[in-house]
Design a protein around this motif. Sequence first.
Motif, PDB file in Angstrom:
ATOM      1  N   THR A   1      13.016  -0.240   6.537  1.00  0.00           N
ATOM      2  CA  THR A   1      14.065   0.243   7.439  1.00  0.00           C
ATOM      3  C   THR A   1      15.009  -0.837   7.946  1.00  0.00           C
ATOM      4  N   LEU A   2      14.732  -2.102   7.631  1.00  0.00           N
ATOM      5  CA  LEU A   2      15.514  -3.197   8.202  1.00  0.00           C
ATOM      6  C   LEU A   2      16.985  -3.168   7.788  1.00  0.00           C
ATOM      7  N   LYS A   3      17.255  -2.948   6.492  1.00  0.00           N
ATOM      8  CA  LYS A   3      18.637  -2.991   6.011  1.00  0.00           C
ATOM      9  C   LYS A   3      19.484  -1.870   6.607  1.00  0.00           C
ATOM     10  N   ALA A   4      18.858  -0.777   6.891  1.00  0.00           N
ATOM     11  CA  ALA A   4      19.618   0.379   7.370  1.00  0.00           C
ATOM     12  C   ALA A   4      19.870   0.359   8.871  1.00  0.00           C
ATOM     13  N   LYS A   5      19.270  -0.553   9.566  1.00  0.00           N
ATOM     14  CA  LYS A   5      19.419  -0.563  11.023  1.00  0.00           C
ATOM     15  C   LYS A   5      20.836  -0.960  11.416  1.00  0.00           C
ATOM     16  N   PRO A   6      21.382  -0.311  12.459  1.00  0.00           N
ATOM     17  CA  PRO A   6      22.704  -0.694  12.976  1.00  0.00           C
ATOM     18  C   PRO A   6      22.616  -2.003  13.741  1.00  0.00           C
ATOM     19  N   ALA A   7      23.793  -2.529  14.152  1.00  0.00           N
ATOM     20  CA  ALA A   7      23.808  -3.776  14.908  1.00  0.00           C
ATOM     21  C   ALA A   7      22.996  -3.642  16.177  1.00  0.00           C
ATOM     22  N   GLY A   8      22.225  -4.690  16.487  1.00  0.00           N
ATOM     23  CA  GLY A   8      21.403  -4.659  17.687  1.00  0.00           C
ATOM     24  C   GLY A   8      20.225  -5.598  17.560  1.00  0.00           C
ATOM     25  N   LYS A   9      19.345  -5.591  18.573  1.00  0.00           N
ATOM     26  CA  LYS A   9      18.154  -6.440  18.589  1.00  0.00           C
ATOM     27  C   LYS A   9      16.921  -5.555  18.558  1.00  0.00           C
ATOM     28  N   TYR A  10      15.994  -5.877  17.638  1.00  0.00           N
ATOM     29  CA  TYR A  10      14.817  -5.034  17.436  1.00  0.00           C
ATOM     30  C   TYR A  10      13.561  -5.909  17.496  1.00  0.00           C
ATOM     31  N   SER A  11      12.643  -5.518  18.364  1.00  0.00           N
ATOM     32  CA  SER A  11      11.419  -6.289  18.555  1.00  0.00           C
ATOM     33  C   SER A  11      10.360  -5.891  17.546  1.00  0.00           C
ATOM     34  N   ASP A  12       9.715  -6.910  16.955  1.00  0.00           N
ATOM     35  CA  ASP A  12       8.565  -6.675  16.083  1.00  0.00           C
ATOM     36  C   ASP A  12       7.275  -6.910  16.848  1.00  0.00           C
ATOM     37  N   GLY A  13       7.416  -7.363  18.109  1.00  0.00           N
ATOM     38  CA  GLY A  13       6.237  -7.632  18.928  1.00  0.00           C
ATOM     39  C   GLY A  13       5.881  -9.101  18.928  1.00  0.00           C
ATOM     40  N   GLY A  14       5.227  -9.519  19.982  1.00  0.00           N
ATOM     41  CA  GLY A  14       4.789 -10.915  20.064  1.00  0.00           C
ATOM     42  C   GLY A  14       5.928 -11.902  20.161  1.00  0.00           C
ATOM     43  N   GLY A  15       7.113 -11.448  20.606  1.00  0.00           N
ATOM     44  CA  GLY A  15       8.249 -12.362  20.761  1.00  0.00           C
ATOM     45  C   GLY A  15       9.126 -12.472  19.545  1.00  0.00           C
ATOM     46  N   LEU A  16       8.783 -11.800  18.420  1.00  0.00           N
ATOM     47  CA  LEU A  16       9.600 -11.854  17.209  1.00  0.00           C
ATOM     48  C   LEU A  16      10.657 -10.755  17.250  1.00  0.00           C
ATOM     49  N   TRP A  17      11.913 -11.161  17.063  1.00  0.00           N
ATOM     50  CA  TRP A  17      13.020 -10.215  17.129  1.00  0.00           C
ATOM     51  C   TRP A  17      13.855 -10.259  15.852  1.00  0.00           C
ATOM     52  N   PHE A  18      14.297  -9.076  15.456  1.00  0.00           N
ATOM     53  CA  PHE A  18      15.218  -8.921  14.343  1.00  0.00           C
ATOM     54  C   PHE A  18      16.599  -8.657  14.940  1.00  0.00           C
ATOM     55  N   VAL A  19      17.553  -9.562  14.700  1.00  0.00           N
ATOM     56  CA  VAL A  19      18.876  -9.465  15.310  1.00  0.00           C
ATOM     57  C   VAL A  19      19.907  -9.121  14.236  1.00  0.00           C
ATOM     58  N   LYS A  20      20.496  -7.930  14.378  1.00  0.00           N
ATOM     59  CA  LYS A  20      21.478  -7.453  13.400  1.00  0.00           C
ATOM     60  C   LYS A  20      22.879  -7.581  14.007  1.00  0.00           C
ATOM     61  N   ARG A  21      23.788  -8.221  13.276  1.00  0.00           N
ATOM     62  CA  ARG A  21      25.148  -8.401  13.773  1.00  0.00           C
ATOM     63  C   ARG A  21      26.055  -7.281  13.292  1.00  0.00           C
ATOM     64  N   GLY A  22      27.236  -7.234  13.889  1.00  0.00           N
ATOM     65  CA  GLY A  22      28.179  -6.183  13.525  1.00  0.00           C
ATOM     66  C   GLY A  22      28.722  -6.322  12.116  1.00  0.00           C
ATOM     67  N   ASP A  23      28.747  -7.548  11.605  1.00  0.00           N
ATOM     68  CA  ASP A  23      29.269  -7.756  10.236  1.00  0.00           C
ATOM     69  C   ASP A  23      28.217  -7.492   9.175  1.00  0.00           C
ATOM     70  N   GLY A  24      27.027  -7.059   9.590  1.00  0.00           N
ATOM     71  CA  GLY A  24      25.974  -6.745   8.628  1.00  0.00           C
ATOM     72  C   GLY A  24      24.958  -7.844   8.439  1.00  0.00           C
TER      73      GLY A  24
END
Length: 398
Positions: free
Chosen positions: A12-35
């Motif tokens: 699901t990572l590629k399809a996520k819109p811009a934003g910050k998504y927590s994987d837990g334990g302090g790990l974050w997936f940060v998606k920018r507006g430019d993709g």
Amino acid sequence: MTRALNKLTAATLKAKPAGKYSDGGGLWFVKRGDGGAQWVLRVTVHGRRREMGLGRFPSVTLKAARLQAEKWRALGAAGLDPIKERERERREAERRLYRLDDIAKDAFESRKAELKGDGKAGRWFSPLELHVLPKLGKVPVGDLDQRDIRDTLAPIWHTKADTARKAMNRLSICLKHAAALGLEVDLQATEKAKALLGKQRHKAQHVPALPWQEVPDFYQSLAEPTLTHLALRLLILTGVRSRPLRFMRLDQIDGDIWTIPAEGMKGRVNATTDFRVPLSQEALQVIELAKPFARDGYLFPSVRKGVISDATMARLMERRGMEARPHGFRTSLRTWLAEATNAPHEVAETCLGHVTGGAVERAYRRTDYIGQRRMLMERWAAHVGMEERCIAKIIPMN
């Protein structure tokens, strides 16, 4: 705790819109507006929250990001700053990329501007190239220690003391060069190695010299108008070292004075002072015979490029079965000055380009005795030219 981790899925990572998504334990997936996207780890150390990037997605996969996060969280839990630890690891890895042979070559290139002709040509580098790099060249410079150096130079430490000393000196310069590049090295490694190797037992051997009484016969044997014969004749007549003679330029000669630039003189205390050499009539005749060979301003050029090598004159003497070497003619001249003339010590020493007296004495003595030296060099030329055969006679100084 397990349910607090691994919240995200790779699908699901590629399809996520811009934003910050927590994987837990302090790990974050940060998606920018430019993709574009990246991984960020938040960890608290000593009461401070730290954020460190773990790389771009998708180059760093979800699985790889979790492995990194686990490693850095563990360090944080142990009270270590993950960002500083990562920087330390990066420096350590970089340090291991620099091998001694790379550092040595870079140090040599950096020093070429301050080296004289033969040093630029490789003589400065040769002790390393022959005795150190074959064994230690591929070793990361940061890993070198005194035991490595000791084991490498031990075979020649006493048998080839001068060469070993030069190799140790060059190696010390390489370590300082590495430190200047920001690499972590042991700058005391060479001194520690010397302590392990002990004091050198080898005694310095003087360059074999021809007795001054025998110089005329040898000089007369140099009758062919070849570059080697002419160079040897001028070397004998002037009493200079091999290097300034080999690099002698026509524009350095003014009348019967040859001026050697300060950088061409070994052992001169004042590097800004040129050295004047009085040329006897015999020396001037030799120069005239050599002029047709001149190329690019040099009186004694080599066959291909540059000037004749340091070994050219020595090989002629070797082929004749002589133990004496070209540098030894300086000893022949100095002994002649002591035994066959009453030249004052400071005048005789100046004939060979030696510096005499202390700093204060030299500051007040502003002369190079050119007049007295001109007379002495004419008498030396008469001696080697067999015009003056009363060898035991003391020649008075007027």
